[in-house]
Design a protein around this motif. Structure first.
Motif, PDB file in Angstrom:
ATOM      1  N   ASN A  52     -31.556  44.033  10.546  1.00 20.81           N
ATOM      2  CA  ASN A  52     -32.286  43.116  11.428  1.00 20.81           C
ATOM      3  C   ASN A  52     -31.990  43.425  12.799  1.00 20.81           C
ATOM      4  N   GLY A  78     -35.261  39.846  14.314  1.00 21.70           N
ATOM      5  CA  GLY A  78     -36.106  39.003  13.704  1.00 21.70           C
ATOM      6  C   GLY A  78     -36.927  40.252  12.647  1.00 21.70           C
ATOM      7  N   CYS A 111     -36.949  43.131  10.350  1.00 25.25           N
ATOM      8  CA  CYS A 111     -36.064  43.677   9.566  1.00 25.25           C
ATOM      9  C   CYS A 111     -36.618  45.049   8.976  1.00 25.25           C
ATOM     10  N   GLY A 156     -33.683  36.396   0.381  1.00 27.95           N
ATOM     11  CA  GLY A 156     -32.709  36.209   1.531  1.00 27.95           C
ATOM     12  C   GLY A 156     -33.242  36.903   2.719  1.00 27.95           C
ATOM     13  N   ALA A 157     -33.611  37.974   2.884  1.00 32.66           N
ATOM     14  CA  ALA A 157     -34.012  38.939   3.681  1.00 32.66           C
ATOM     15  C   ALA A 157     -35.506  38.366   4.560  1.00 32.66           C
ATOM     16  N   GLY A 176     -36.015  35.413   4.418  1.00 35.12           N
ATOM     17  CA  GLY A 176     -35.524  33.912   5.245  1.00 35.12           C
ATOM     18  C   GLY A 176     -35.300  34.275   6.550  1.00 35.12           C
ATOM     19  N   GLU A 177     -34.460  35.408   6.627  1.00 31.24           N
ATOM     20  CA  GLU A 177     -33.885  35.764   8.201  1.00 31.24           C
ATOM     21  C   GLU A 177     -34.785  36.547   9.049  1.00 31.24           C
ATOM     22  N   CYS A 178     -35.935  36.935   8.548  1.00 30.89           N
ATOM     23  CA  CYS A 178     -36.841  37.863   9.072  1.00 30.89           C
ATOM     24  C   CYS A 178     -38.222  37.215   9.313  1.00 30.89           C
TER      25      CYS A 178
END
Length: 116
Positions: free
Chosen positions: A7, A10, A12, A34-35, A37-39
């Motif tokens: 990451n 933001g 990824c 999950g990724a 949600g983070e990116c």
């Protein structure tokens, strides 16, 4: 199956490797969702995928749809031969909307991908 997520503010870069099959589908789903949600933007490199089945493809479709539903970009890059063959078999390349680079013909193979 291998998942490597990097990451960078933001954006990824996700590298998938090994077998994306029914045996790894739950782990793949958890990792990709999950990724997402983070990116804000995600690029999934598929160049190290040695095998993929319908379950693996379904998880990639799920991740693409989840990203779209949350207004995030998700791109597939570096399609390995098994990934390209499955996308072609199910005529799914257009769903992802990413360019698929067709490598030069492998030595010892005919134009249809079979052994010469």
């Amino acid at each position: 199956m291998e998942i490597n997520v990097q990451n960078n503010n933001g954006r990824c870069a996700v590298a998938l490797g090994g077998e994306l099959t029914i045996y790894a589908a739950a782990e793949l789903k958890e990792g990709l969702i999950g990724a997402v949600g983070e990116c804000a933007e995600m690029e999934i490199n598929l160049s190290a995928v040695s095998d993929i089945d319908t379950a693996g493809l379904q998880v990639l479709v799920l991740a693409k749809r989840h990203a779209a539903a949350t207004n995030k970009a998700l791109h597939l890059v570096g399609h390995s031969r098994p990934v390209m063959e499955l996308l072609e078999l199910y005529d799914m390349a257009a769903l992802f909307g990413d360019p698929v680079v067709i490598p030069a013909q492998e030595p010892g193979r005919n134009a249809n991908g079979g052994k010469a």
